[in-house]
Structures are given as C-alpha cells and as structure tokens.
Design an enzyme around this catalytic site. Structure first.
Site, mmCIF file in Angstrom:
data_model
loop_
_atom_site.group_PDB
_atom_site.id
_atom_site.type_symbol
_atom_site.label_atom_id
_atom_site.label_comp_id
_atom_site.label_asym_id
_atom_site.label_seq_id
_atom_site.Cartn_x
_atom_site.Cartn_y
_atom_site.Cartn_z
ATOM 1 N N ASP A 13 6.132 8.417 -45.150
ATOM 2 C CA ASP A 13 4.680 8.612 -45.053
ATOM 3 C C ASP A 13 4.432 10.099 -44.797
ATOM 4 O O ASP A 13 4.915 10.645 -43.807
ATOM 5 C CB ASP A 13 4.161 7.764 -43.875
ATOM 6 C CG ASP A 13 2.658 7.843 -43.708
ATOM 7 O OD1 ASP A 13 2.085 6.879 -43.189
ATOM 8 O OD2 ASP A 13 2.067 8.877 -44.098
ATOM 9 N N GLY A 35 -5.494 5.604 -50.786
ATOM 10 C CA GLY A 35 -4.155 6.175 -50.992
ATOM 11 C C GLY A 35 -3.788 7.223 -49.955
ATOM 12 O O GLY A 35 -4.138 7.113 -48.776
ATOM 13 N N VAL A 36 -3.110 8.275 -50.439
ATOM 14 C CA VAL A 36 -2.644 9.304 -49.493
ATOM 15 C C VAL A 36 -3.843 10.065 -48.907
ATOM 16 O O VAL A 36 -3.829 10.479 -47.747
ATOM 17 C CB VAL A 36 -1.629 10.255 -50.173
ATOM 18 C CG1 VAL A 36 -2.275 11.134 -51.232
ATOM 19 C CG2 VAL A 36 -0.886 11.090 -49.146
ATOM 20 N N ASP A 37 -4.909 10.198 -49.679
ATOM 21 C CA ASP A 37 -6.139 10.853 -49.191
ATOM 22 C C ASP A 37 -6.674 10.111 -47.965
ATOM 23 O O ASP A 37 -6.977 10.688 -46.920
ATOM 24 C CB ASP A 37 -7.164 10.829 -50.332
ATOM 25 C CG ASP A 37 -8.340 11.770 -50.117
ATOM 26 O OD1 ASP A 37 -9.278 11.731 -50.923
ATOM 27 O OD2 ASP A 37 -8.307 12.549 -49.147
ATOM 28 N N THR A 121 -0.073 9.944 -59.360
ATOM 29 C CA THR A 121 0.717 8.781 -59.833
ATOM 30 C C THR A 121 0.236 7.470 -59.231
ATOM 31 O O THR A 121 0.809 6.419 -59.521
ATOM 32 C CB THR A 121 2.216 8.961 -59.487
ATOM 33 O OG1 THR A 121 2.362 8.955 -58.053
ATOM 34 C CG2 THR A 121 2.771 10.242 -60.069
ATOM 35 N N TYR A 124 -4.726 7.549 -59.982
ATOM 36 C CA TYR A 124 -5.027 8.335 -61.196
ATOM 37 C C TYR A 124 -4.106 8.006 -62.367
ATOM 38 O O TYR A 124 -4.260 8.564 -63.452
ATOM 39 C CB TYR A 124 -5.022 9.832 -60.879
ATOM 40 C CG TYR A 124 -6.305 10.322 -60.208
ATOM 41 C CD1 TYR A 124 -7.337 9.430 -59.896
ATOM 42 C CD2 TYR A 124 -6.483 11.649 -59.876
ATOM 43 C CE1 TYR A 124 -8.492 9.862 -59.291
ATOM 44 C CE2 TYR A 124 -7.647 12.102 -59.260
ATOM 45 C CZ TYR A 124 -8.656 11.202 -58.981
ATOM 46 O OH TYR A 124 -9.814 11.629 -58.373
HETATM 47 N N1 APR Z 1 2.357 9.255 -47.807
HETATM 48 C C1 APR Z 1 2.922 9.680 -48.962
HETATM 49 N N2 APR Z 1 2.548 9.223 -50.177
HETATM 50 C C2 APR Z 1 1.561 8.289 -50.203
HETATM 51 C C3 APR Z 1 0.921 7.801 -49.044
HETATM 52 C C4 APR Z 1 1.361 8.330 -47.805
HETATM 53 N N3 APR Z 1 0.821 7.925 -46.642
HETATM 54 N N4 APR Z 1 -0.021 6.879 -49.429
HETATM 55 C C5 APR Z 1 0.056 6.787 -50.768
HETATM 56 N N5 APR Z 1 1.012 7.621 -51.251
HETATM 57 C C6 APR Z 1 1.446 7.843 -52.622
HETATM 58 C C7 APR Z 1 1.153 6.774 -53.620
HETATM 59 O O1 APR Z 1 2.078 5.689 -53.487
HETATM 60 C C8 APR Z 1 1.365 7.547 -54.917
HETATM 61 O O2 APR Z 1 2.749 7.617 -55.214
HETATM 62 O O3 APR Z 1 0.774 8.976 -53.125
HETATM 63 C C9 APR Z 1 0.878 8.951 -54.552
HETATM 64 C C10 APR Z 1 -0.494 9.309 -55.117
HETATM 65 O O4 APR Z 1 -1.308 8.152 -55.121
HETATM 66 P P1 APR Z 1 -2.872 8.223 -54.675
HETATM 67 O O5 APR Z 1 -2.941 8.420 -53.226
HETATM 68 O O6 APR Z 1 -3.543 7.027 -55.279
HETATM 69 O O7 APR Z 1 -3.413 9.559 -55.361
HETATM 70 P P2 APR Z 1 -3.802 9.852 -56.882
HETATM 71 O O8 APR Z 1 -3.077 8.997 -57.845
HETATM 72 O O9 APR Z 1 -3.670 11.358 -57.000
HETATM 73 O O10 APR Z 1 -5.336 9.439 -56.947
HETATM 74 C C11 APR Z 1 -6.264 10.225 -56.229
HETATM 75 O O11 APR Z 1 -7.251 8.320 -55.160
HETATM 76 O O12 APR Z 1 -7.321 8.103 -52.875
HETATM 77 C C12 APR Z 1 -8.058 8.469 -53.979
HETATM 78 O O13 APR Z 1 -9.570 10.112 -53.131
HETATM 79 C C13 APR Z 1 -8.421 9.921 -53.928
HETATM 80 O O14 APR Z 1 -9.877 9.727 -55.803
HETATM 81 C C14 APR Z 1 -8.625 10.208 -55.388
HETATM 82 C C15 APR Z 1 -7.521 9.399 -56.052
#
Ligand code: APR
Length: 175
Positions: A13, A35-37, A121, A124
């Site tokens: 994480d 997600g990570v955001d 990944t 998006y």
């Molecule tokens: N730590 C590390 N990686 C993470 C975590 C975490 N706590 N949570 C999720 N991930 C991973 C996901 O498994 C994926 O491999 O981060 C990667 C990117 O996934 P997303 O978070 O969905 O980001 P993205 O594909 O760039 O989409 C961005 O999603 O959350 C919204 O506001 C954000 O609109 C934006 C979109």
C-alpha cells in the site's frame, strides 16, 4: 541494456511507504477519488484536500506537488494519467509524461526517494503490462540525467501480486 538498479518493485500500500515523494494517480480536478487517490486522501487527512483546492486542477500528463500531511513523506506529487481508449489517442506519450514530470518535480523539490503507483492501470483501464514496460523504460531514461545524489531510489508500489510480478519481470528482463 541493463536498467538502472535504483528502480525496484514492491508489493503493498503506497500510503505505508516512507519516502520523500509519494505519487498519486489523481484526476484532473485533484479533488480526490477512489483507488489510490482515495487511499492517499484518507491517509493524508482533510488538510490535503484543502491544499488541493488551491491548485486549480491538473492536466493529463502533468504533475503538481502538495505537502504530505499525515503520510510519512515530504511531498505528495499528484499526476493525472491518460484514460485508455485503445492506444490510438496518445495514451503512451501522456503516461510517459506523468513519470517524467513527477521525477522532474521531485528533483525540483529536493526529494531523493520516490514511490509510484501503477498510474492509469486501474479505473483508467491502461493495460497493466504495457504500462509497466512504459513506466520502467521512461524512468530508466530519466535516471540517466539524474545522479544518485539527486535521485537515490524509485519504487514501483504494486497493490496486487499480478502487477508486482509484471514489474518484477520487466525489471529482471532488463537487468
Ligand atoms: N497503494 C498502491 N497502489 C494502489 C492503492 C494503494 N493504496 N490503491 C489502488 N492502487 C493501485 C490500483 O490497484 C492500480 O494498480 O493503483 C493503480 C492505479 O489505479 P487507480 O487508483 O484506479 O488509478 P487510475 O487507473 O490512474 O485511475 C485514476 O481513479 O481514483 C480515481 O480520482 C482517480 O479519477 C481518477 C482515476
């Protein structure tokens, strides 16, 4: 061609990382998401959103830094990855720009250790294997311009085993 040994893949994480800069895969509003955001905003606390509201959003491929608040880091570097539309709309160029601009921003801030999630990944939809190859090759090229006193380590933090194994195989195939 061997890739720079300062790059590593870890499974976990990203909000638990202790680095100078933690990269957030945000959206253009910078006002949080899932997600990570979502994880980064939850862990950093409400002050992060307050600072993000002053930034006026972020273009795809660009990066903007904030304080890290309750995260164990000096800065959070927010970047907006491309949404995958099949690969014909400049997605690779935009994703490479995310990695490059985040590194430039870290260097400008004096952050020597940086952790990236697998940008684009998740929600998006960018294919994870292609994204891993692009991330490693982009960062590797950037590291040729930055000595170890500028960038000491780059961690690709993978939230699941499948993504971790992809990064491991890209990094080991190029060692
Ligand atoms: N730590 C590390 N990686 C993470 C975590 C975490 N706590 N949570 C999720 N991930 C991973 C996901 O498994 C994926 O491999 O981060 C990667 C990117 O996934 P997303 O978070 O969905 O980001 P993205 O594909 O760039 O989409 C961005 O999603 O959350 C919204 O506001 C954000 O609109 C934006 C979109």
């Amino acid at each position: 061609m061997a890739v720079d040994k300062r790059m590593r893949a870890i499974e976990g994480d990203i909000t638990h990382c202790t680095v100078d800069a933690i990269v957030n895969a945000a959206n253009g509003t910078l006002l949080g998401g899932s997600g990570v955001d979502g994880a980064i905003h939850r862990a950093a606390g409400r002050e992060l959103l307050a600072e993000c509201m002053t930034l006026g959003g972020c273009d795809t491929g660009e990066a903007k830094a904030t304080k890290a608040y309750r995260l164990d880091a000096r800065h959070i570097i927010h970047t907006v990855g491309p949404i995958w539309h099949g690969g014909g709309q400049g997605e690779a160029r935009k994703l490479a720009s995310c990695y490059r601009r985040c590194l430039e921003t870290a260097v400008a801030l004096g952050d020597r250790t940086i952790a990236f999630p697998a940008i684009s990944t998740g929600a998006y939809g960018y294919p994870a294997a292609e994204a891993a190859m692009l991330a490693v090759s982009t960062v590797d090229a950037c590291l040729r311009s930055y000595g170890p006193e500028t960038i000491a380590s780059v961690s690709f933090v993978c939230f699941d085993r499948r993504t971790f194994e992809m990064y491991e195989s890209v990094l080991s195939n190029k060692r």
